[in-house]
Design an enzyme around this catalytic site. Sequence first.
Site, PDB file in Angstrom:
ATOM      1  N   GLU A  20       0.834  -1.212   0.000  1.00 28.06           N
ATOM      2  CA  GLU A  20       0.000   0.000   0.000  1.00 28.06           C
ATOM      3  C   GLU A  20       0.863   1.254   0.000  1.00 28.06           C
ATOM      4  O   GLU A  20       2.080   1.203   0.125  1.00 28.06           O
ATOM      5  CB  GLU A  20      -0.910   0.028   1.245  1.00 28.06           C
ATOM      6  CG  GLU A  20      -2.324  -0.480   1.005  1.00 28.06           C
ATOM      7  CD  GLU A  20      -3.187   0.514   0.235  1.00 28.06           C
ATOM      8  OE1 GLU A  20      -2.660   1.552  -0.222  1.00 28.06           O
ATOM      9  OE2 GLU A  20      -4.390   0.239   0.066  1.00 28.06           O
ATOM     10  N   ARG A 100      -7.877   0.046  12.936  1.00 36.14           N
ATOM     11  CA  ARG A 100      -6.498   0.409  12.585  1.00 36.14           C
ATOM     12  C   ARG A 100      -6.484   1.563  11.613  1.00 36.14           C
ATOM     13  O   ARG A 100      -7.483   1.885  10.967  1.00 36.14           O
ATOM     14  CB  ARG A 100      -5.772  -0.785  11.959  1.00 36.14           C
ATOM     15  CG  ARG A 100      -6.306  -1.205  10.585  1.00 36.14           C
ATOM     16  CD  ARG A 100      -5.356  -2.178   9.916  1.00 36.14           C
ATOM     17  NE  ARG A 100      -5.854  -2.722   8.656  1.00 36.14           N
ATOM     18  CZ  ARG A 100      -5.734  -2.122   7.475  1.00 36.14           C
ATOM     19  NH1 ARG A 100      -5.162  -0.927   7.395  1.00 36.14           N
ATOM     20  NH2 ARG A 100      -6.181  -2.696   6.375  1.00 36.14           N
ATOM     21  N   ASN A 102      -5.505   3.384   8.124  1.00 37.93           N
ATOM     22  CA  ASN A 102      -5.428   2.946   6.731  1.00 37.93           C
ATOM     23  C   ASN A 102      -4.792   4.066   5.903  1.00 37.93           C
ATOM     24  O   ASN A 102      -3.864   4.725   6.373  1.00 37.93           O
ATOM     25  CB  ASN A 102      -6.818   2.540   6.217  1.00 37.93           C
ATOM     26  CG  ASN A 102      -6.744   1.566   5.044  1.00 37.93           C
ATOM     27  OD1 ASN A 102      -5.943   0.633   5.069  1.00 37.93           O
ATOM     28  ND2 ASN A 102      -7.567   1.763   4.036  1.00 37.93           N
ATOM     29  N   GLU A 121     -14.094  -4.778   8.880  1.00 33.39           N
ATOM     30  CA  GLU A 121     -14.704  -3.927   7.855  1.00 33.39           C
ATOM     31  C   GLU A 121     -16.187  -3.656   8.142  1.00 33.39           C
ATOM     32  O   GLU A 121     -17.002  -3.524   7.223  1.00 33.39           O
ATOM     33  CB  GLU A 121     -14.510  -4.527   6.454  1.00 33.39           C
ATOM     34  CG  GLU A 121     -13.041  -4.663   6.089  1.00 33.39           C
ATOM     35  CD  GLU A 121     -12.808  -5.111   4.655  1.00 33.39           C
ATOM     36  OE1 GLU A 121     -13.754  -5.045   3.850  1.00 33.39           O
ATOM     37  OE2 GLU A 121     -11.678  -5.540   4.357  1.00 33.39           O
ATOM     38  N   ASN A 148     -10.089   5.203   2.211  1.00 32.28           N
ATOM     39  CA  ASN A 148      -8.997   4.964   1.281  1.00 32.28           C
ATOM     40  C   ASN A 148      -8.574   6.245   0.590  1.00 32.28           C
ATOM     41  O   ASN A 148      -8.377   7.267   1.239  1.00 32.28           O
ATOM     42  CB  ASN A 148      -9.368   3.842   0.309  1.00 32.28           C
ATOM     43  CG  ASN A 148      -8.653   2.547   0.668  1.00 32.28           C
ATOM     44  OD1 ASN A 148      -7.455   2.553   0.931  1.00 32.28           O
ATOM     45  ND2 ASN A 148      -9.382   1.445   0.696  1.00 32.28           N
ATOM     46  N   ASP A 197      -9.667   1.954  -4.528  1.00 36.84           N
ATOM     47  CA  ASP A 197      -8.747   1.893  -3.390  1.00 36.84           C
ATOM     48  C   ASP A 197      -7.981   3.211  -3.339  1.00 36.84           C
ATOM     49  O   ASP A 197      -8.575   4.276  -3.320  1.00 36.84           O
ATOM     50  CB  ASP A 197      -7.848   0.664  -3.542  1.00 36.84           C
ATOM     51  CG  ASP A 197      -7.276   0.163  -2.226  1.00 36.84           C
ATOM     52  OD1 ASP A 197      -6.920   0.988  -1.360  1.00 36.84           O
ATOM     53  OD2 ASP A 197      -7.142  -1.057  -2.060  1.00 36.84           O
TER      54      ASP A 197
END
Length: 286
Positions: A20, A100, A102, A121, A148, A197
């Site tokens: 990522e 968490r 992201n 999620e 995202n 994303d």
Amino acid sequence: MTGTGTAFEVAVHAQASLGEGPTWDPATGRLLWLDILNSRVHTHDPATGRRTVRRTDQHVGAVKPRAGGGLVLNLRDGIGLLDPDDTFRWLHREPVPGRRGNDAAVAPDGSLWAGTMRYDEARGGGTLTRYTGDGTAETVLDDVTVSNGTGWSPDGTLMYYADTPTRRIDVFDVTADGRVAGRRPLAAIEDGAGFPDGLCVDADGCVWVALWDGGAVRRYTPSGDLDRVITLPVPRVTACAFGGPDLTDLYLTTARVGLPDPHPLAGSLLVVPGAGRGVAQPAFAG
């Protein structure tokens, strides 16, 4: 639409579980990227091929350069700072069980806009929060599922954002004080084409978005028209960013998590040379 293609190269062969967050650091001439679930921060120097890997104590969702040197990290329990001498300290610690950090991005004013999500999620379990260098936290969105891609237009008047399960890229107006208002859809990803994303914005004001389970990265014009598609052999493309000395190379992170028979390149860092021209990203002012 101007065209499709597969003109990519492999920048780093890797087996990241959840690669990522590609980010070009102009001060070092290196690309930063992550493996979230293996708690690792990677660097790649395209001029020399040199790589480094640093392990973090928690899952890390994003890493960005700081204006005074060092890094800011979006971690499981909040926002951490890594000083140039490798000293770690918390800027804002706010642990929430089952949640968490992201994706994150730095706004034109130097603030960090950091997203969160629940590990399971759960719908509405995440947030998008704006952090300033003194540790002040301001919740921007509090009903997010998987926070995202976030990015700003070249003139700073628009902000783009993707909450992945919505299958939309949304656009906001940026107000005089750097906040956002007037949320509305820019583009929707059709059924079967994957989920939005990470994203980035190029010098033409077009939005590039990586498609999880879509095996592609797309470019949308500021009016929301699909302009270009780059197809890839790996289904889980996670994020994109322009890098290189002239910001003309598009770097793509990928994932292998959850794939029963992953492609050999799943988890690698890919690059599309000469894909366009990016915009220099600000460093975090903290």
